[in-house]
Scaffold this motif. Structure first.
Motif, short mmCIF file in Angstrom:
data_model
loop_
_atom_site.label_atom_id
_atom_site.label_comp_id
_atom_site.label_asym_id
_atom_site.label_seq_id
_atom_site.Cartn_x
_atom_site.Cartn_y
_atom_site.Cartn_z
N LEU A 55 -16.69 -1.91 4.29
CA LEU A 55 -17.74 -2.85 3.97
C LEU A 55 -18.80 -2.07 3.06
CD1 LEU A 55 -18.57 -3.66 7.60
CD2 LEU A 55 -17.16 -4.88 5.98
N PHE A 56 -19.32 -2.86 1.88
CA PHE A 56 -20.15 -2.49 0.92
C PHE A 56 -21.22 -3.47 0.46
CE2 PHE A 56 -16.87 -4.80 -0.83
CZ PHE A 56 -17.33 -5.22 -2.13
N VAL A 99 -23.38 7.44 7.75
CA VAL A 99 -22.95 7.19 9.10
C VAL A 99 -22.46 8.58 9.73
CG1 VAL A 99 -21.60 6.46 10.95
CG2 VAL A 99 -22.75 4.73 9.18
N ASP A 100 -21.61 9.22 9.07
CA ASP A 100 -20.92 10.58 9.46
C ASP A 100 -22.06 11.57 9.46
OD1 ASP A 100 -18.56 9.40 9.51
OD2 ASP A 100 -17.34 10.86 8.40
N ARG A 146 -10.75 9.89 2.99
CA ARG A 146 -11.27 8.84 3.34
C ARG A 146 -11.35 8.00 2.08
NH1 ARG A 146 -16.72 9.19 6.14
NH2 ARG A 146 -15.39 8.90 7.62
N GLU A 188 -14.99 1.80 6.51
CA GLU A 188 -14.14 2.17 5.42
C GLU A 188 -13.77 0.98 4.45
OE1 GLU A 188 -12.89 6.33 7.29
OE2 GLU A 188 -11.32 4.79 7.22
N VAL A 191 -8.41 5.93 1.99
CA VAL A 191 -8.37 4.87 2.95
C VAL A 191 -9.19 3.69 2.37
CG1 VAL A 191 -9.10 4.15 5.11
CG2 VAL A 191 -7.99 6.31 4.89
N ILE A 192 -10.27 4.05 1.69
CA ILE A 192 -11.16 2.92 1.18
C ILE A 192 -10.34 2.22 0.11
CG2 ILE A 192 -13.01 2.33 -0.14
CD1 ILE A 192 -14.47 4.76 1.70
N LEU A 235 0.98 -1.06 0.07
CA LEU A 235 -0.04 -0.15 0.02
C LEU A 235 1.07 1.12 -0.07
CD1 LEU A 235 -2.66 -1.02 2.46
CD2 LEU A 235 -3.00 -0.72 0.05
N GLU A 292 -7.27 1.81 -0.20
CA GLU A 292 -6.15 1.07 0.41
C GLU A 292 -6.95 -0.37 1.09
OE1 GLU A 292 -3.96 3.44 3.10
OE2 GLU A 292 -2.83 4.51 1.72
N ALA A 293 -7.98 -0.19 1.64
CA ALA A 293 -8.44 -1.17 2.47
C ALA A 293 -8.93 -2.34 1.35
CB ALA A 293 -9.56 -0.79 3.17
N GLN A 294 -9.80 -1.88 0.29
CA GLN A 294 -10.22 -2.92 -0.82
C GLN A 294 -8.98 -3.43 -1.52
OE1 GLN A 294 -12.57 -3.37 0.60
NE2 GLN A 294 -14.53 -2.28 -0.20
N GLN A 295 -7.97 -2.62 -1.77
CA GLN A 295 -6.61 -3.20 -2.28
C GLN A 295 -6.09 -4.39 -1.34
OE1 GLN A 295 -4.72 0.50 -3.33
NE2 GLN A 295 -3.69 -0.63 -5.04
N ASN A 303 -16.30 13.98 13.93
CA ASN A 303 -17.62 14.45 13.43
C ASN A 303 -18.19 15.43 14.51
OD1 ASN A 303 -17.71 12.75 11.15
ND2 ASN A 303 -18.58 11.08 12.08
N GLY A 310 -19.12 2.33 -2.59
CA GLY A 310 -20.13 1.90 -1.64
C GLY A 310 -19.69 2.43 -0.09
N PRO A 311 -18.43 2.02 0.19
CA PRO A 311 -18.19 2.37 1.55
C PRO A 311 -18.27 3.93 1.66
CG PRO A 311 -16.50 0.77 0.72
CD PRO A 311 -17.35 1.29 -0.36
N LEU A 337 -21.68 4.99 2.22
CA LEU A 337 -22.56 4.33 3.25
C LEU A 337 -21.70 4.98 4.70
CD1 LEU A 337 -22.62 0.64 2.31
CD2 LEU A 337 -24.66 2.31 2.97
N SER A 338 -20.34 5.21 4.52
CA SER A 338 -19.56 5.67 5.82
C SER A 338 -20.11 7.09 5.78
CB SER A 338 -18.00 5.38 5.84
OG SER A 338 -17.59 6.27 4.74
N PHE A 382 -8.18 -3.14 8.88
CA PHE A 382 -8.19 -1.75 9.25
C PHE A 382 -8.97 -1.40 10.35
CE2 PHE A 382 -6.36 -1.89 5.04
CZ PHE A 382 -5.75 -0.85 4.83
N MET A 392 -9.62 -14.69 3.95
CA MET A 392 -8.62 -14.78 2.82
C MET A 392 -7.41 -15.65 3.08
SD MET A 392 -8.71 -10.81 2.25
CE MET A 392 -7.44 -10.74 0.93
N PRO A 399 -17.23 -1.60 -4.91
CA PRO A 399 -16.52 -1.48 -3.60
C PRO A 399 -15.68 -0.37 -3.31
CG PRO A 399 -15.46 -2.92 -5.51
CD PRO A 399 -16.87 -2.58 -5.92
N ARG A 454 -7.66 -6.22 0.46
CA ARG A 454 -8.50 -7.39 0.27
C ARG A 454 -8.45 -7.88 -1.09
NH1 ARG A 454 -14.23 -5.55 2.00
NH2 ARG A 454 -14.94 -7.68 2.54
#
Lengths: 273, 278, 259
Positions: A90-91, C202-203, C163, A88, C166-167, A52, C169-172, B93, C194-195, C198-199, A83, A153, C191, C174
């Protein structure tokens, strides 16, 4: 799987030097806690493991792979990553599909995807929620779901960034037990956490970081007993270590049963004296 | 100060009440800790006290909930704001985003209350001093660390001089330095007295240090209620999934081995533990 | 000030009431639309905007920003208008196309109109805190929630980008391969977006609660820590500027009709 950092430097585009000459090697199957305050370089360090981030200087090796030669998607098959904030990542509309996302990216067979996903959900205790929408879960359950998505995984190396945040005592214990079991099955585990009581309970080795350097590295018992060192890294020593020190006991036990043994010996010796 | 009688609350579309027959009285100036496993209703209690349940989350409720003379579920959020302050986990937030410096951020709530500029300035200065934010007053609230940001959030609420301050796990996303910063402030508030505080917190060692009283939630109900020292030493916390400090656990284990007489009460803080074992 | 063009200072320009400066900005916009030719436009820029920026101690940032913004317009408009406007004075031949003097003049005129309008906006942004401007506007009737949206978007947008990173990076992490051909890109959308969506939901919910806790939706008059200095002179000047704008517009309409 073995990991090594050889003379690693990293500077962000903002000019912040996050890693300033890191040499670290981690043996296959080790359970290492990385501690230090925010900005110490912990997250930067582990992000180099799956590409990353790429080092400005030095070499990062995962197993027999020099990370410079592999893409993040490839490295993801070796290094699983949890993470901090599950929101950040889940989808999907269903928990089960969410868990299957990683294994599918890695090209697992449908059968393997199904079995790995299901067993990961069972491990974290969300098997009953397989059909639910991730956004209907409570925040602490979403964290467990993100953990399951990583576990599915089936990587030999696991990196966890603050897994115990937002969990109650039972949740912490559950996550701790999962990590311990993975450890006994031979996974290499890197745990980033501010929760030294949690690290003390489960990890074997501790790496203390500050300002992009490694301040200390060694067995958890040795490292966590050094109050000044931990204070320099701006982290709290575990409760029992502080207690032992306040009582001027000669040892620094990390777990309750160790404390009880150490205390009874010390108590007897004091009575004799 | 707080009077809750047989209060129940259901989130929209839920059959199970999130709060199930709560009876609770908190006198003025008390510092009350709230513990319980995840999903037990702690956050919902915070929302109910501050009126967000039902005014923000909707849903249904029954029973009585009064803070001071205010009938909370029958008041509007506009009336409650400033009287009851809520601080929650995510520091980012809580920054309004509409102000460019910490000083102005703290003033934001006071501006919304329509206070005179002189009064706003006076309160902002007072709060900056109380929360040790003077050195950061001209910084952007977005350029701060998590702990500093959370202190700004607390300061912004305190400046409104609420009768009741409700904090829902204010340190759970902070690093040790940030956690210490925030607890130092809470300790100061507890010592100063005057402000009634309800604090939800997983970090029992800290809670023990300044809560007068601790109530324990499980499945939407209050199951334990008493002095911090008594409740946090109660073995039942282990079964409830709340856990105990390692001081308490170690003391209980040593007591079982009969090194220390049973009559000695279990410690919950480092200081108490030190005394216990010496 | 983070995310804004504002350069702090204590000059006369800085101290002008935001609405006065806004009126000036609109006046320059009207200039841009109504002044008849290049000469007029450049003269207005040199005689009005440049000294004003110097008055605000903003000469350097003003000219630099103008240059950065206007250069691409000058080049592209000169080429397009220059080659495609028919005219009597050929200046330059290229692959069968002719650059005409009339065309070049037309191109430069359009570019100078843009410079005029942009220069006015830049002067406002360089010398006015956005929160001051919004405060002035809410005082004159702009809904507070609209002002809030404008101000937060200045500050929150950079966080949004963080953000998104970050997303990604998180999906990579995965195993998501992001260096794929254009047809497979579409599959990355869910992917990655979506986050983010959705996030953000929430925010937004949490932020809305935080705002409620700060009495944002409380009915009644709001006050401000910031002091807006106004004067009868400025008040009068704003009316004067408005009349001037109307006169200019009227004049240009009259010119259009009479020609």
């Amino acid at each position: 799987m073995k990991l090594s950092f050889e003379g690693v430097f990293f500077t962000y585009s903002t000019g912040v030097r996050a890693l300033d000459g890191i040499d670290l090697s981690i043996g296959s199957g080790e359970f290492v806690a990385i501690v230090g305050e925010n900005g110490a370089g912990k997250t930067t360090l582990v992000k180099l493991l799956n590409g990353l981030l790429r080092p400005d200087g030095g070499k990062v090796v995962v197993g027999n792979w020099d990370t410079a030669e592999y893409s993040t998607a490839q490295l993801a098959g070796r290094v699983g990553f949890l993470f901090q904030n599950p929101d950040e990542q889940l989808f999907e509309r269903a928990v089960q599909r969410e868990v299957a996302f990683g294994p599918r990216n890695l090209g697992f067979s449908e059968r393997k995807i199904a079995s790995k996903s299901m067993s990961a959900l069972k491990t974290v205790g969300l098997a009953d929620h397989a059909e639910d929408n991730p956004y209907d879960l409570a925040p602490f359950e979403r964290k467990l779901l993100a953990l399951a998505a990583t576990l599915a995984m089936d990587t030999p190396v696991l990196v966890l960034d603050e897994p115990s945040i937002g969990q109650d005592a039972a949740g912490r214990r559950r996550i701790g037990r999962i990590l311990r079991e993975l450890h006994t099955m031979g996974s290499t585990i890197l745990l980033i956490s501010h929760d030294l009581d949690f690290c003390a309970e489960y990890a074997e080795r501790a790496v203390v970081m500050a300002n992009g350097h490694i301040l200390a590295d060694g067995l958890v018992e040795k490292i966590f007993a050094q109050n000044d060192l931990l204070q320099r890294a701006a982290v709290f020593p575990p409760q029992l270590v502080r207690l032992a020190q306040a009582l001027k006991m000669p040892t620094a036990p990390l777990k309750v049963d160790q404390f009880v043994n150490a205390y009874s010996q010390w108590h007897r010796r004091k009575k004799r004296a | 100060m707080i009077r809750i009688k047989d209060f129940c609350y259901w989130y929209p579309g839920q059959d199970q009440p999130a709060l199930d027959g709560i009876d609770l009285e908190i006198p003025e100036g008390q510092f009350c800790g709230v513990v319980g496993p995840n999903g037990a209703g702690k956050s919902t209690l915070c929302y109910a006290l501050s009126g967000f349940a039902p005014h923000f989350f909707h849903g249904t409720w029954e029973g009585e909930l009064q803070v001071g003379k205010r009938d909370v579920p029958r008041s509007t959020l506009g009336e409650l704001a400033g009287e009851i302050g809520l601080v929650f986990q995510n520091s980012f937030n809580q920054i309004s985003g509409a102000r460019f410096t910490v000083r102005e951020e703290i003033a934001f709530g006071l501006e919304n209350l329509g206070l005179k500029r002189k009064e706003i300035e006076r309160r902002v200065e007072e709060t900056l001093a109380l929360i040790d934010l003077e050195a950061l007053a001209e910084r952007s609230p977005f350029a701060l660390s998590g702990g500093q940001q959370q202190r700004v959030a607390i300061a912004s609420i305190l400046a409104m001089q609420p009768k009741l301050l409700v904090l829902d796990e204010p340190t759970s996303q902070l690093d040790p330095r940030g956690t210490q910063e925030v607890f130092k402030i809470l300790d100061k508030l507890a010592g100063r007295g005057g402000t009634t505080v309800v604090l939800v917190e997983h970090k029992l060692e800290w809670l023990a240090a300044f809560a007068d009283r601790v109530i324990t939630f499980s499945q939407g109900r209050i199951v334990l209620d008493g002095s911090a020292k008594k409740i946090l030493a109660d073995e039942k916390l282990l079964k409830l999934g709340v856990g105990q400090t390692q001081f308490t656990q170690a003391a209980a284990a040593v007591q079982k081995k009969k090194f220390i007489p049973r009559s000695r009460p279990l410690p919950v803080t480092l200081k108490q533990a030190q005394k216990f074992f010496e | 000030m983070h995310g804004t063009l504002f350069v702090s200072g204590n000059s006369g320009l800085h101290r002008l009431h935001p609405l006065t400066k806004l009126a000036l900005t609109f006046l320059f916009l009207v200039f841009a639309a109504t002044l008849p030719n290049l000469l007029w436009l450049l003269a207005a820029f040199v005689i009005l905007l440049v000294p004003m920026s110097a008055w605000g101690g903003l000469l350097r940032p003003f000219l630099r920003s103008c240059l950065v913004v206007i250069t691409p317009f000058v080049i592209s408009l000169s080429i397009i208008q220059g080659f495609f406007t028919p005219g009597e004075t050929p200046l330059f031949h290229l692959a069968g196309f002719v650059l005409t003097g009339e065309g070049l003049l037309a191109g430069l005129t359009v570019a100078s109109r843009i410079l005029m309008a942009l220069g006015g906006a830049l002067l406002l942004m360089l010398s006015t805190r956005p929160d001051m401007l919004m405060l002035a506007l809410t005082r004159s009737g702009l809904p507070g929630s609209l002002a809030y949206v404008v101000l937060t978007s200045i500050q929150i947008f950079p966080r949004f980008q963080e953000r998104a990173q970050v997303i990604l990076e998180a999906q990579q992490a995965r195993g998501l391969e992001i260096k794929v051909n254009i047809f497979k890109r579409l599959r990355l959308l869910v992917p990655l977006m979506g986050p983010l969506v959705l996030s953000s939901i929430v925010d937004v919910e949490e932020r809305a609660m935080a705002l409620e806790a700060r009495a944002f939706s409380r009915p009644g008059r709001k006050t401000s820590l910031l002091a807006l200095a106004d004067s009868p002179g400025q008040h009068l000047a704003r009316w004067g500027l408005l009349l001037l704008m109307l006169a200019l517009i009227g004049w240009s309409i009259w010119r259009a009709i009479s020609s």
